[in-house]
Each structure stands twice: as C-alpha cells, then as structure tokens.
Motif scaffolding. Structure first.
Motif, PDB file in Angstrom:
ATOM      1  N   LEU A 156      29.012 -18.001 -13.405  1.00 19.70           N
ATOM      2  CA  LEU A 156      29.602 -16.677 -13.600  1.00 19.70           C
ATOM      3  C   LEU A 156      28.523 -15.625 -13.840  1.00 19.70           C
ATOM      4  CD1 LEU A 156      32.717 -17.497 -15.826  1.00 19.70           C
ATOM      5  CD2 LEU A 156      32.678 -16.943 -13.386  1.00 19.70           C
ATOM      6  N   PHE A 157      27.537 -15.967 -14.650  1.00 18.91           N
ATOM      7  CA  PHE A 157      26.466 -15.012 -14.916  1.00 18.91           C
ATOM      8  C   PHE A 157      25.696 -14.690 -13.639  1.00 18.91           C
ATOM      9  CE2 PHE A 157      21.971 -14.262 -16.187  1.00 18.91           C
ATOM     10  CZ  PHE A 157      22.162 -13.036 -16.817  1.00 18.91           C
ATOM     11  N   GLU A 184      33.359 -16.824 -24.632  1.00 18.82           N
ATOM     12  CA  GLU A 184      33.849 -15.547 -25.159  1.00 18.82           C
ATOM     13  C   GLU A 184      32.723 -14.516 -25.206  1.00 18.82           C
ATOM     14  OE1 GLU A 184      36.316 -13.777 -29.029  1.00 18.82           O
ATOM     15  OE2 GLU A 184      35.454 -15.803 -29.099  1.00 18.82           O
ATOM     16  N   ALA A 185      31.539 -14.936 -25.663  1.00 23.66           N
ATOM     17  CA  ALA A 185      30.400 -14.021 -25.736  1.00 23.66           C
ATOM     18  C   ALA A 185      29.969 -13.585 -24.341  1.00 23.66           C
ATOM     19  CB  ALA A 185      29.239 -14.700 -26.462  1.00 23.66           C
ATOM     20  N   LEU A 186      30.011 -14.507 -23.368  1.00 24.48           N
ATOM     21  CA  LEU A 186      29.623 -14.167 -21.995  1.00 24.48           C
ATOM     22  C   LEU A 186      30.587 -13.149 -21.397  1.00 24.48           C
ATOM     23  CD1 LEU A 186      27.842 -14.575 -19.493  1.00 24.48           C
ATOM     24  CD2 LEU A 186      29.375 -16.445 -18.831  1.00 24.48           C
ATOM     25  N   ALA A 199      25.440 -16.250 -29.785  1.00 29.59           N
ATOM     26  CA  ALA A 199      26.490 -17.049 -29.138  1.00 29.59           C
ATOM     27  C   ALA A 199      26.339 -17.069 -27.627  1.00 29.59           C
ATOM     28  CB  ALA A 199      27.866 -16.510 -29.525  1.00 29.59           C
ATOM     29  N   LEU A 200      25.515 -16.171 -27.081  1.00 29.90           N
ATOM     30  CA  LEU A 200      25.327 -16.121 -25.630  1.00 29.90           C
ATOM     31  C   LEU A 200      24.586 -17.361 -25.136  1.00 29.90           C
ATOM     32  CD1 LEU A 200      24.291 -12.381 -25.092  1.00 29.90           C
ATOM     33  CD2 LEU A 200      26.334 -13.499 -24.150  1.00 29.90           C
ATOM     34  N   PRO A 201      24.879 -17.820 -23.935  1.00 27.89           N
ATOM     35  CA  PRO A 201      24.134 -18.952 -23.373  1.00 27.89           C
ATOM     36  C   PRO A 201      22.643 -18.637 -23.313  1.00 27.89           C
ATOM     37  CG  PRO A 201      26.097 -18.479 -22.065  1.00 27.89           C
ATOM     38  CD  PRO A 201      25.956 -17.353 -23.045  1.00 27.89           C
ATOM     39  N   PHE A 203      20.434 -18.937 -20.977  1.00 28.74           N
ATOM     40  CA  PHE A 203      19.909 -18.246 -19.799  1.00 28.74           C
ATOM     41  C   PHE A 203      20.162 -16.737 -19.865  1.00 28.74           C
ATOM     42  CE2 PHE A 203      23.897 -20.459 -18.855  1.00 28.74           C
ATOM     43  CZ  PHE A 203      24.754 -19.404 -18.549  1.00 28.74           C
ATOM     44  N   VAL A 204      21.234 -16.315 -20.536  1.00 28.85           N
ATOM     45  CA  VAL A 204      21.487 -14.878 -20.701  1.00 28.85           C
ATOM     46  C   VAL A 204      20.477 -14.291 -21.681  1.00 28.85           C
ATOM     47  CG1 VAL A 204      23.160 -13.107 -21.345  1.00 28.85           C
ATOM     48  CG2 VAL A 204      23.944 -15.213 -20.230  1.00 28.85           C
ATOM     49  N   ARG A 205      20.232 -14.996 -22.766  1.00 28.26           N
ATOM     50  CA  ARG A 205      19.268 -14.505 -23.761  1.00 28.26           C
ATOM     51  C   ARG A 205      17.853 -14.475 -23.187  1.00 28.26           C
ATOM     52  NH1 ARG A 205      19.145 -17.981 -28.146  1.00 28.26           N
ATOM     53  NH2 ARG A 205      20.720 -19.429 -27.401  1.00 28.26           N
ATOM     54  N   ASP A 206      17.528 -15.460 -22.333  1.00 31.87           N
ATOM     55  CA  ASP A 206      16.212 -15.460 -21.676  1.00 31.87           C
ATOM     56  C   ASP A 206      16.065 -14.249 -20.768  1.00 31.87           C
ATOM     57  OD1 ASP A 206      15.638 -17.821 -22.938  1.00 31.87           O
ATOM     58  OD2 ASP A 206      16.058 -19.095 -21.194  1.00 31.87           O
ATOM     59  N   TYR A 207      17.119 -13.931 -20.060  1.00 31.50           N
ATOM     60  CA  TYR A 207      17.095 -12.779 -19.150  1.00 31.50           C
ATOM     61  C   TYR A 207      16.929 -11.475 -19.927  1.00 31.50           C
ATOM     62  CZ  TYR A 207      18.867  -9.327 -15.768  1.00 31.50           C
ATOM     63  OH  TYR A 207      19.031  -8.232 -14.957  1.00 31.50           O
ATOM     64  N   GLU A 208      17.680 -11.328 -20.989  1.00 33.77           N
ATOM     65  CA  GLU A 208      17.599 -10.105 -21.795  1.00 33.77           C
ATOM     66  C   GLU A 208      16.230  -9.981 -22.456  1.00 33.77           C
ATOM     67  OE1 GLU A 208      19.634  -7.468 -22.129  1.00 33.77           O
ATOM     68  OE2 GLU A 208      20.783  -8.367 -20.487  1.00 33.77           O
ATOM     69  N   ALA A 209      15.658 -11.101 -22.866  1.00 31.68           N
ATOM     70  CA  ALA A 209      14.326 -11.071 -23.478  1.00 31.68           C
ATOM     71  C   ALA A 209      13.273 -10.643 -22.460  1.00 31.68           C
ATOM     72  CB  ALA A 209      13.986 -12.443 -24.058  1.00 31.68           C
ATOM     73  N   PHE A 210      13.417 -11.103 -21.218  1.00 31.54           N
ATOM     74  CA  PHE A 210      12.480 -10.716 -20.169  1.00 31.54           C
ATOM     75  C   PHE A 210      12.629  -9.227 -19.855  1.00 31.54           C
ATOM     76  CE2 PHE A 210      11.189 -10.158 -15.732  1.00 31.54           C
ATOM     77  CZ  PHE A 210       9.946 -10.771 -15.728  1.00 31.54           C
ATOM     78  N   LYS A 211      13.860  -8.745 -19.777  1.00 30.98           N
ATOM     79  CA  LYS A 211      14.110  -7.315 -19.523  1.00 30.98           C
ATOM     80  C   LYS A 211      13.489  -6.450 -20.610  1.00 30.98           C
ATOM     81  CE  LYS A 211      18.199  -5.853 -18.496  1.00 30.98           C
ATOM     82  NZ  LYS A 211      19.686  -5.710 -18.533  1.00 30.98           N
TER      83      LYS A 211
END
Length: 481
Positions: A156-157, A184-186, A199-201, A203-211
């Motif tokens: 989904l992400f 729910e967090a996604l 609560a985010l998966p 891979f989402v937190r990794d992406y946001e950290a890179f951004k």
C-alpha cells in the motif's frame, strides 16, 4: 458484348455490400456490436487519435455497452486487462457493471482491478458520473475495501504514488477499519493526518528519515518517491543496482545522466559492474514476463538510449526484445505481411495526451509486428503500403530492431488498403495468410468500391480464387469500429 454489370461473375455478386462509412468517410463494413466493443476496448486509451476524439471514443464504448449483455462486458473487461494489458478501458467496463450487475462485477473485480492504479482508475471513473452514478455505492465500496485489506502495508505504501484520486483519497472514501495499530497509523499517514510515528512501519519511518536528512541510507521505495529528493551519485548507483525491471527500462538515460555508468571512454570497475548488473536484469526472462512488457517499449528504450548508456546495456535491450517476441508464431505456408505506413499511422499509438504523449507511433508498432513475423517466418514477404506499395528490402537475419527501424522510416502518404492485395493479384501470387497491420481507414481506393464490395474486399476475393484456404488477419492499432 454482354453487359458486364448484369452478367458479372457470381463470386463478385456474393460479396457483402458495404454498410457503413469509415472514419475517413469511405465505404466500409461495420463491426457487430460485440466485435466493435472488443475492438475499442483492446485498442482504445481514451485519448484523441488521428480520426476520433477521446469524447467520441467514450460515447461509442458506452453506447456499445448498451447493445451487449452484461456477461460479455465482464468477459471483455477480463480479456482487455489480462491479455490486452489495458488500463482505462477495463476499468470503465467495471464501472458500467457497477451500475448494471454488481454480482458480475464482484466476480471480475479481483482479476481486472489488480493494482492500485486500476483501483484509482475505477474510482475516478465512477465518481465522474459517465456511467450513471457518482458514488461508489455499497457493493463497489465493499470490493475496494477487500482490495485494501488483501494488501500488505508495504504494498500500500509503495502504491501511494499518483493523484486524482490518490490512494489516500480512496481510503477517505471507503473508510477502512484497520485491525492493527501499524495499519491504522499507515492509513492516517496516507490521508495526511497526524499519526504516531512509532506505530508506523519501519519502511515508512526510514523514508521520512531520509527525506528529513536524518540518514543517508537509501530507503527501499519506488523510484518515483525519490526523484524529487536531493540524490547524490552514490544514491543513483544504489538505485540502479536494485531497481525493478520496468523502472530500469524507463530510466536508463536518467542513470546515465547522473553518472551511474561513467564516461563513455573511461569507466571504473564499479561502473562496469553496474552496467553488467543492469544488462543482466534487462535480459532476465522471468523479469520480462513479470513486467508484462510491450515489445514496442523495448524498441523505444533502444532507440532513445543516450550515447552514455553502455553498449552492453543496449545489447541487453535487443536480447530482451527477442525474448519478448518468442510467442510470435511460425506460420505454415506462404505469409504476406502488409504494414500501413500512411500519414495517419504516424500519430501516437496511444493517442494525444499533451505533454505525456508517447513518442511511439502507430507506424512504429506496425513495423515492429512486421519485423517480428519476418524473424520467425523467414520466407514471409513484407509489403509496406501507403497510397501504393512501397518497395523495401529486409533481411530476415537482421535484428527485429533494425528491420522495424527501416520500415518505420519509409515515406508516408494517403491510405489505400487495397493496394498491396492488388499488387499480389497482378503477380498472380498465392499464399496461406495475409496480415494487415493498420488503422484500417482506407480512403484513396473509395472510388473503386463496387456496389457489392469495397475495393479491398474485391481484391481479397480475387486472391481467394487462387488460394481458397487463405486467411486474412487484420490487426487494428486504433479504436475505430
């Protein structure tokens, strides 16, 4: 001498009388509603073509749906998606079924609406109101919910690229009820609401950290999620090393532009290694099948490859083309392939889409089909035509790419579909199969149409008298009925 009009051959009298005018306003034969719907759905992308606007195509398809039964609409939706690999047309047919038969829609939905792009297309078409309703309704909403529930958080992400509507918009419409905190967090993240970061998966937190520049470790996300970010050369090398097949094909020049392959004359061992990795991926048989690649996409990738793209990569594209065309049949007997190179065939094969218009023309696809058949049937004869037969010399041993390029470069002109058949008849030629690859909008031979047959039908009838078992195959490249 007896009156030829009264005492013509019985064969000519048995020819069907033209019952329609084609898009070029010349005598033609109208397809039956089921045939016409299948033709429009298998070739139409709902963009303006040489002869018809997007709006005309849409109204025609909707009118044809009104003339056929719901089961045929459902079967056509499956065929156009699974075999034709179309997008907008099968989504439209599903939207039609949403108004006419939700049980049939439920049966075909998982096979037709098989990725996030198709979900977004389906929802967009429903909400436009063109099929008679502007809201999803309970049954379509339930099907979209099932689609969401059946996908992992990572899928989904990765599918959240794209707008109008976005996947987040779809989530807002159907109100899924997540069963776990991560889901729910996604969902909250995708619809733009604040969510608990913990609560985010991962891979989402990794992406946001890179951004945010908190890490330089490249996240494993689709390339479209990264291109707007400030990427360095090492990032592009890492992307090229791990990109999926389709993303690799589409971004060869991008990789070259960002220094992935190095300079044409001086390449480091690491850059040579990356070139080999990319080449092996492009010619990987399983990856080609999984990507559901159209051969013409490979032809364009090869033709447009920058000079900075290494030779080993360009050769791999040709290898991929040969693999992609392995299902071209060997045909028993003499085969004649008639590619149309007329002016209308120089229009975009998927129609005009403004700045997103493809560079692939109908003539490129016709040339590719002709070259592919020749490659698998070395005694086949390719006879290009516009208002007349256009001479060309092709070597069956040459690559499909080379012969296709030679055919696509032939001079254009008006359209006379009967010309190559007349040429064969003048030669007294015989054969088992004739294959047209055209938009089939013949008009220069309109004055030669008989009361009992178009000029093409008359010439085909003449050919059949010498080769009674011959078959005529007309490959349409544009949505005209």
């Amino acid at each position: 001498m007896a009156n030829k009009n009264l005492f013509g051959s019985i064969a000519r009298k048995l020819l069907p009388k033209p019952d329609a005018l084609n898009e070029a306003n010349s005598p033609a034969y109208a397809l039956a509603p089921k045939h016409a719907l299948a033709q429009y759905v298998a070739t139409g992308c709902f963009n303006s073509t040489f002869y018809a606007s997007a709006e005309e195509q849409l109204s025609t398809v909707l009118a044809l749906c009104g003339e056929v039964d719901n089961e045929f609409i459902a079967r056509t939706a499956i065929f156009s998606r699974e075999q034709g690999r179309m997008k907008d047309a099968p989504a439209l047919l599903c939207a039609v079924l949403a108004c006419r038969d939700t049980k049939l829609l439920e049966a075909v939905f998982p096979r037709v609406i098989d990725n996030a792009k198709m979900v977004r297309n389906f929802v967009q078409i429903i909400r436009s109101g063109v099929t008679g309703r502007k809201s999803l309704g309970s049954a379509p909403k339930r099907m979209v919910l099932r689609w969401l529930e059946a996908r992992s958080e990572e899928v989904l992400f990765n599918a959240s690229v794209g707008q109008s509507p976005s996947l987040g918009d779809v989530i807002k419409m159907v109100h899924p009820k997540p069963a776990a905190a991560g889901r729910e967090a996604l969902y909250a993240y995708l619809i733009g609401r604040s969510s608990h970061a913990t609560a985010l998966p991962d891979f989402v937190r990794d992406y946001e950290a890179f951004k945010a520049g908190q890490t330089r470790k490249l996240p494993k996300v689709p390339l479209a999620m990264l291109t707007a970010l400030p990427l360095g050369k090492s990032d592009w090398i890492e992307i090229a090393r791990n990109a999926p097949w389709q993303a690799t094909r589409m971004n060869l020049n991008t990789f070259a532009r960002h220094g992935v392959f190095g300079d044409e004359k001086v390449r480091s061992d690491a850059q040579i290694e990356i070139a080999k990795i990319v080449a092996e991926r492009l010619r990987d048989r399983a990856a080609i099948a999984k990507a559901r690649a159209f051969p013409y996409q490979l032809m364009v990738a090869y033709a447009n490859a920058d000079t900075r793209v290494p030779g080993v990569v360009k050769e791999a594209i040709q290898d991929a083309m040969e693999i992609a065309l392995e299902n071209v049949p060997s045909i028993a007997g003499k085969v004649y392939v008639l590619p149309d190179v007329s002016g209308s065939m120089h229009s975009p094969v998927t129609g005009n889409r403004g700045s997103a218009t493809t560079s692939v023309r109908c003539v490129d696809v016709a040339a590719l089909v002709a070259a592919a058949i020749l490659r698998k049937n070395t005694d086949a004869e390719v006879i290009p035509f516009n208002e007349r037969v256009v001479p060309v010399e092709l070597n069956p041993r040459d690559s499909v790419m080379s012969n296709a390029a030679k055919l696509a470069a032939l001079p254009q002109g008006g359209t006379n579909c009967s010309a190559p058949l007349a040429h064969l008849n003048e030669r007294g030629a015989k054969g088992e199969m004739i294959v047209y690859v055209s938009d089939n909008e013949s008009w220069l031979d309109a004055p030669r149409a008989m009361a009992r047959g178009t000029a093409t039908m008359v010439e085909w009838n003449r050919f059949k008298t010498r080769s009674p078992d011959a078959r005529l195959v007309c490959i349409d490249l544009q949505p005209y009925g």
